[in-house]
Design a protein around this motif. Structure first.
Motif, mmCIF file in Angstrom:
data_model
loop_
_atom_site.group_PDB
_atom_site.id
_atom_site.type_symbol
_atom_site.label_atom_id
_atom_site.label_comp_id
_atom_site.label_asym_id
_atom_site.label_seq_id
_atom_site.Cartn_x
_atom_site.Cartn_y
_atom_site.Cartn_z
ATOM 1 N N TYR A 254 -7.480 6.205 -6.041
ATOM 2 C CA TYR A 254 -7.004 5.138 -5.152
ATOM 3 C C TYR A 254 -8.212 4.639 -4.364
ATOM 4 C CZ TYR A 254 -4.009 2.719 -1.758
ATOM 5 O OH TYR A 254 -3.403 1.772 -0.966
ATOM 6 N N ALA B 205 1.013 6.344 -6.968
ATOM 7 C CA ALA B 205 -0.160 7.113 -7.377
ATOM 8 C C ALA B 205 0.135 8.603 -7.342
ATOM 9 C CB ALA B 205 -1.339 6.777 -6.463
ATOM 10 N N SER C 26 0.830 -1.209 0.000
ATOM 11 C CA SER C 26 0.000 0.000 0.000
ATOM 12 C C SER C 26 0.858 1.250 0.000
ATOM 13 C CB SER C 26 -0.929 -0.007 1.215
ATOM 14 O OG SER C 26 -1.803 -1.127 1.178
ATOM 15 N N ILE D 148 -6.342 2.350 -8.731
ATOM 16 C CA ILE D 148 -5.637 1.399 -7.883
ATOM 17 C C ILE D 148 -6.645 0.761 -6.944
ATOM 18 C CG2 ILE D 148 -3.850 1.116 -6.123
ATOM 19 C CD1 ILE D 148 -2.363 3.438 -7.406
ATOM 20 N N LEU E 296 0.676 3.942 -3.015
ATOM 21 C CA LEU E 296 0.280 5.316 -2.720
ATOM 22 C C LEU E 296 1.347 6.294 -3.201
ATOM 23 C CD1 LEU E 296 -1.906 7.039 -1.444
ATOM 24 C CD2 LEU E 296 -0.730 6.813 0.755
#
Length: 454
Positions: free
Chosen positions: A121, A109, A102, A169, A106
């Motif tokens: 996301y 992203a 994660s 995502i 992140l």
């Protein structure tokens, strides 16, 4: 007519014609569930312009450009993706819980959003407040990434249809729930249906989608292997809890080389890319010691040096232990047998421990000679020269076989200050300035040359 039923194990993907309490393949209990058919087939226009009609290969435009890519600006991530993110592609990212999936996505992203992509996301495991908390910790709170917390697949597809992002995502695919499939979230049927719906939606709408997948006890992505076949790219995020190194490995990539890796370091502010992995993996190497050998390997297209450590000790048990971390245990047994049979170096009654330092996992056969050198060094209590790198493949006859990209391995060794290399004899002579090359034609000659006559 009787209804045809099929059942699949959610742990290993084994298929059965009837339900049972325990899977015969992986011995797991209560993991077999019925595969439910989708309520309806795919809707909307076909993925192909002619709706499935065949096109002669000779009629295709030979000057068709490659699909456009968007770079994240993180060299290690772009390397693994094959040069950047391809439009209308589907990616699957797997890894152990808490390894940093994660966090990586992140950060990725935020990078893609800063480079002009519209990114959403969607978390099925955390609330938007929890994701924002992590973003603040990583210094990404001002990134133009849109967040959502949802598990209903129908609502997610409706949102994506309205927002029309460039990248979505999904964290994670095991938490998604499709209301037309009669089974619990995380089951084989739900995972397969959700992955299929997201992949086809991405292809039709020109959107890229990244799905996070949990892994089973043996390290493979949970759910049927058909999920891996659906997507364009499969990435595994690897690492050991006790080490700060993290490795992003491509095991499938339709738009770039497979087996490419990217190396990251886990820090207090997230994952930082490592531009020189060889120096990092060797940074904790101390003074030369018996059982320590530097191996010059190749990961994807990148040469990488790492330390292989071995320990040989008398065994108090009737059955000596063979413990391996970061390498194949079956190949270790083969190397031990060749050393005993062809070189007269016995390991009977001795415990053998082998470790690849830094949490790296090696799969190429070129590590055979380095492993053999570490084993003999540990057994004889004689250190290998600290300025030497070793690589080569060992056959069952004891012969040494040359490996590919020898010159790239030697150049990487020279760049890090090594002055000698021990390799199998090469059909084509390779010379790198600053490296003294020592070659051996078989394993017995190698043992005699490095550790003295036996």
């Amino acid at each position: 007519m009787a209804k045809d039923l099929s059942f699949t194990c959610s742990e290993c993907g084994a298929a059965y014609s009837k339900w049972s309490g325990q899977c015969d393949a992986c011995q797991s209990w209560n993991t077999i569930s019925e595969n439910k058919a989708l309520a309806s087939g795919p809707k909307g226009k076909s993925l192909g312009a002619l709706r499935g009609k065949p096109i002669p290969l000779i009629d295709l435009d030979t000057h068709e450009p490659e699909p456009p890519r968007t770079q994240a600006g993180v060299a290690e991530l772009d390397r693994v993706l094959g040069g950047g993110l391809v439009k209308a592609s589907a990616l699957l990212v797997g890894g152990d819980p808490g390894i940093g999936k994660s966090t990586l996505l992140l950060q990725a992203a935020a990078r893609f959003a800063r480079n002009g992509l519209k990114v959403i996301y969607i978390s099925g495991e955390e609330s938007t407040a929890q994701v924002q908390m992590r973003a603040r910790r990583l210094g990404l709170e001002k990134s133009p990434v849109r967040l959502a917390a949802e598990t209903n697949l129908r609502d997610i597809l409706t949102t994506l249809e309205a927002e029309k992002p460039d990248l979505a995502i999904i964290d994670s695919i095991q938490t998604m729930w499709a209301d037309h499939v009669d089974s619990a979230p995380g089951s084989v049927s739900q995972v397969r249906a959700s992955a299929h719906e997201l992949t086809t939606f991405a292809k039709r709408n020109g959107m890229s989608v990244v799905m996070v997948g949990h892994v089973t006890k043996d390290g493979s992505i949970a759910g049927p292997r058909v999920v891996e076949h659906m997507v364009d790219t499969v990435l595994y995020f690897e690492g050991e809890r006790g080490h700060q190194f993290r490795i992003l490995r491509a095991v499938k990539n339709r738009f770039g080389p497979a087996d490419e890796i990217g190396v990251f370091e886990m820090t207090g502010k997230g994952l930082a890319e490592v531009k020189n992995p060889s120096a990092l993996f060797l940074s904790e190497r101390g003074a030369p010691a018996p059982g320590s050998v530097v191996f010059a390997g190749i990961e994807g297209t990148r040469p990488m040096l790492c330390e292989i450590q071995a320990l040989v000790a008398p065994s108090p048990h009737s059955q000596p232990r063979r413990s391996v971390v970061g390498w194949d245990g079956g190949r270790l047994a083969m190397i031990l047998a060749v050393l005993e049979s062809r070189c007269g170096v016995p390991f009977t009654g001795l415990d053998v421990y082998l470790n690849v330092a830094g949490g790296l996992r090696i799969s190429e056969p070129a590590a055979d000679l380095a492993v053999a050198a570490a084993l003999v060094s540990a057994r004889e209590d004689a250190a290998v020269p600290s300025d030497a790198v070793i690589f080569g493949e060992i056959s069952l006859s004891g012969a040494l076989r040359p490996v590919v990209q020898t010159e790239n391995r030697l150049k990487e060794a020279e760049k890090l200050g090594f002055t000698s290399a021990i390799t199998p004899q090469q059909a084509k002579q390779v010379a790198v300035k600053g490296i003294n090359l020592r070659q051996a034609h078989d394993l017995a000659a190698f043992v005699e040359d490095v550790f003295g006559a036996r």
